[in-house]
Motif scaffolding. Structure first.
Motif, PDB file in Angstrom:
ATOM      1  N   TYR A  16      -1.864  -3.764 -10.249  1.00 26.01           N
ATOM      2  CA  TYR A  16      -2.286  -2.511  -9.616  1.00 26.01           C
ATOM      3  C   TYR A  16      -2.119  -1.346 -10.594  1.00 26.01           C
ATOM      4  O   TYR A  16      -2.978  -0.471 -10.665  1.00 26.01           O
ATOM      5  CB  TYR A  16      -1.504  -2.234  -8.328  1.00 26.01           C
ATOM      6  N   ARG A  17      -1.037  -1.328 -11.338  1.00 21.47           N
ATOM      7  CA  ARG A  17      -0.811  -0.246 -12.306  1.00 21.47           C
ATOM      8  C   ARG A  17      -1.888  -0.242 -13.388  1.00 21.47           C
ATOM      9  O   ARG A  17      -2.325   0.820 -13.830  1.00 21.47           O
ATOM     10  CB  ARG A  17       0.580  -0.379 -12.921  1.00 21.47           C
TER      11      ARG A  17
ATOM     12  N   ALA B  16       0.837  -1.208   0.000  1.00 17.89           N
ATOM     13  CA  ALA B  16       0.000   0.000   0.000  1.00 17.89           C
ATOM     14  C   ALA B  16       0.871   1.257   0.000  1.00 17.89           C
ATOM     15  O   ALA B  16       0.595   2.216  -0.731  1.00 17.89           O
ATOM     16  CB  ALA B  16      -0.942  -0.011   1.197  1.00 17.89           C
ATOM     17  N   THR B  17       1.922   1.250   0.791  1.00 16.75           N
ATOM     18  CA  THR B  17       2.829   2.393   0.833  1.00 16.75           C
ATOM     19  C   THR B  17       3.514   2.574  -0.514  1.00 16.75           C
ATOM     20  O   THR B  17       3.619   3.695  -1.029  1.00 16.75           O
ATOM     21  CB  THR B  17       3.894   2.199   1.938  1.00 16.75           C
ATOM     22  N   ARG B  18       3.944   1.489  -1.107  1.00 11.43           N
ATOM     23  CA  ARG B  18       4.657   1.565  -2.391  1.00 11.43           C
ATOM     24  C   ARG B  18       3.777   2.130  -3.503  1.00 11.43           C
ATOM     25  O   ARG B  18       4.229   2.920  -4.316  1.00 11.43           O
ATOM     26  CB  ARG B  18       5.171   0.188  -2.791  1.00 11.43           C
ATOM     27  N   VAL B  19       2.507   1.722  -3.541  1.00  6.58           N
ATOM     28  CA  VAL B  19       1.624   2.179  -4.623  1.00  6.58           C
ATOM     29  C   VAL B  19       0.845   3.442  -4.255  1.00  6.58           C
ATOM     30  O   VAL B  19       0.187   4.036  -5.109  1.00  6.58           O
ATOM     31  CB  VAL B  19       0.657   1.079  -5.093  1.00  6.58           C
ATOM     32  N   GLY B  20       0.903   3.843  -2.996  1.00  7.90           N
ATOM     33  CA  GLY B  20       0.246   5.086  -2.593  1.00  7.90           C
ATOM     34  C   GLY B  20      -1.251   4.963  -2.390  1.00  7.90           C
ATOM     35  O   GLY B  20      -2.013   5.844  -2.792  1.00  7.90           O
TER      36      GLY B  20
ATOM     37  N   LEU C 264      -6.812  -2.093  -1.129  1.00 10.51           N
ATOM     38  CA  LEU C 264      -6.285  -3.374  -1.612  1.00 10.51           C
ATOM     39  C   LEU C 264      -7.193  -4.530  -1.198  1.00 10.51           C
ATOM     40  O   LEU C 264      -7.430  -5.444  -1.991  1.00 10.51           O
ATOM     41  CB  LEU C 264      -4.863  -3.590  -1.101  1.00 10.51           C
ATOM     42  N   ARG C 265      -7.720  -4.469   0.009  1.00  9.30           N
ATOM     43  CA  ARG C 265      -8.650  -5.513   0.459  1.00  9.30           C
ATOM     44  C   ARG C 265      -9.920  -5.500  -0.396  1.00  9.30           C
ATOM     45  O   ARG C 265     -10.465  -6.557  -0.735  1.00  9.30           O
ATOM     46  CB  ARG C 265      -8.993  -5.324   1.935  1.00  9.30           C
TER      47      ARG C 265
ATOM     48  N   SER D 292      -4.385   2.914 -13.907  1.00  7.36           N
ATOM     49  CA  SER D 292      -4.487   3.586 -15.215  1.00  7.36           C
ATOM     50  C   SER D 292      -5.923   3.571 -15.735  1.00  7.36           C
ATOM     51  O   SER D 292      -6.405   4.583 -16.258  1.00  7.36           O
ATOM     52  CB  SER D 292      -3.568   2.919 -16.242  1.00  7.36           C
ATOM     53  N   LEU D 293      -6.595   2.442 -15.591  1.00  5.75           N
ATOM     54  CA  LEU D 293      -7.970   2.351 -16.084  1.00  5.75           C
ATOM     55  C   LEU D 293      -8.929   3.194 -15.245  1.00  5.75           C
ATOM     56  O   LEU D 293      -9.874   3.783 -15.777  1.00  5.75           O
ATOM     57  CB  LEU D 293      -8.420   0.897 -16.150  1.00  5.75           C
ATOM     58  N   LYS D 294      -8.681   3.290 -13.936  1.00  5.07           N
ATOM     59  CA  LYS D 294      -9.482   4.185 -13.105  1.00  5.07           C
ATOM     60  C   LYS D 294      -9.266   5.629 -13.543  1.00  5.07           C
ATOM     61  O   LYS D 294     -10.226   6.401 -13.642  1.00  5.07           O
ATOM     62  CB  LYS D 294      -9.105   4.035 -11.624  1.00  5.07           C
ATOM     63  N   ARG D 295      -8.024   5.971 -13.795  1.00  8.38           N
ATOM     64  CA  ARG D 295      -7.712   7.336 -14.249  1.00  8.38           C
ATOM     65  C   ARG D 295      -8.387   7.634 -15.589  1.00  8.38           C
ATOM     66  O   ARG D 295      -8.784   8.760 -15.857  1.00  8.38           O
ATOM     67  CB  ARG D 295      -6.201   7.501 -14.371  1.00  8.38           C
ATOM     68  N   ALA D 296      -8.548   6.607 -16.412  1.00  6.59           N
ATOM     69  CA  ALA D 296      -9.222   6.764 -17.706  1.00  6.59           C
ATOM     70  C   ALA D 296     -10.734   6.863 -17.555  1.00  6.59           C
ATOM     71  O   ALA D 296     -11.436   7.119 -18.528  1.00  6.59           O
ATOM     72  CB  ALA D 296      -8.866   5.591 -18.616  1.00  6.59           C
TER      73      ALA D 296
END
Length: 138
Positions: A46-47, A7-11, A17-18, A51-55
């Motif tokens: 996760y990436r 979670a920390t790594r991906v922000g 995540l759960r 990206s798809l959420k951002r889209a």
């Protein structure tokens, strides 16, 4: 990585995540003690989600796209995927047009706001132009 490290790594928050795991979008391996163990593959997933959420895709749409990675390729599946992707492609083109116009307008506003001679009516007119950018609103 455990859930906190990931979670920390991906922000994001561990609860996010759960939730993704509950939806079946991001399901990490488990240790013998039943702790989540995230991998490089999970990071790539996760990436994709991010990206798809951002889209602008919904979580349900993202879930369907992620299922495509493991699905058998057949005529029905290809036809359904083509229909979905074609619709999204048109949406992305519309969004790109909107954001291009918005970028030009905000650049114009930035330039105008740096002038000491900007009048209230000029600024109000530019703000009104924002409402004219989206062709989809009546």
């Amino acid at each position: 990585m455990n859930i906190k490290e990931f979670a920390t790594r991906v922000g994001c928050q561990p609860d996010t995540l759960r939730f993704y795991e509950k939806m079946g979008m991001l399901v990490p391996k488990r240790t013998p003690g039943n702790y989540r163990k995230y991998t490089v593959t999970d990071l790539a997933t996760y990436r994709i989600i991010h990206s798809l959420k951002r889209a602008g895709l919904s979580l349900e749409e993202i879930c369907e796209i992620l299922k495509l990675r493991n699905a058998d390729v057949n005529a029905t599946h290809c036809a359904n995927t083509l229909r979905f992707i074609t619709g999204k492609h048109a949406q992305f083109a519309d969004d790109q047009n909107f954001y291009t116009k918005l970028t030009k307008l905000t650049a114009k506003m930035i330039q105008a706001l740096t002038k000491s001679t900007l009048s209230h009516s000029e600024l109000a007119t530019m703000i009104e132009e924002i409402g004219e950018l989206d062709d989809q609103v009546v």
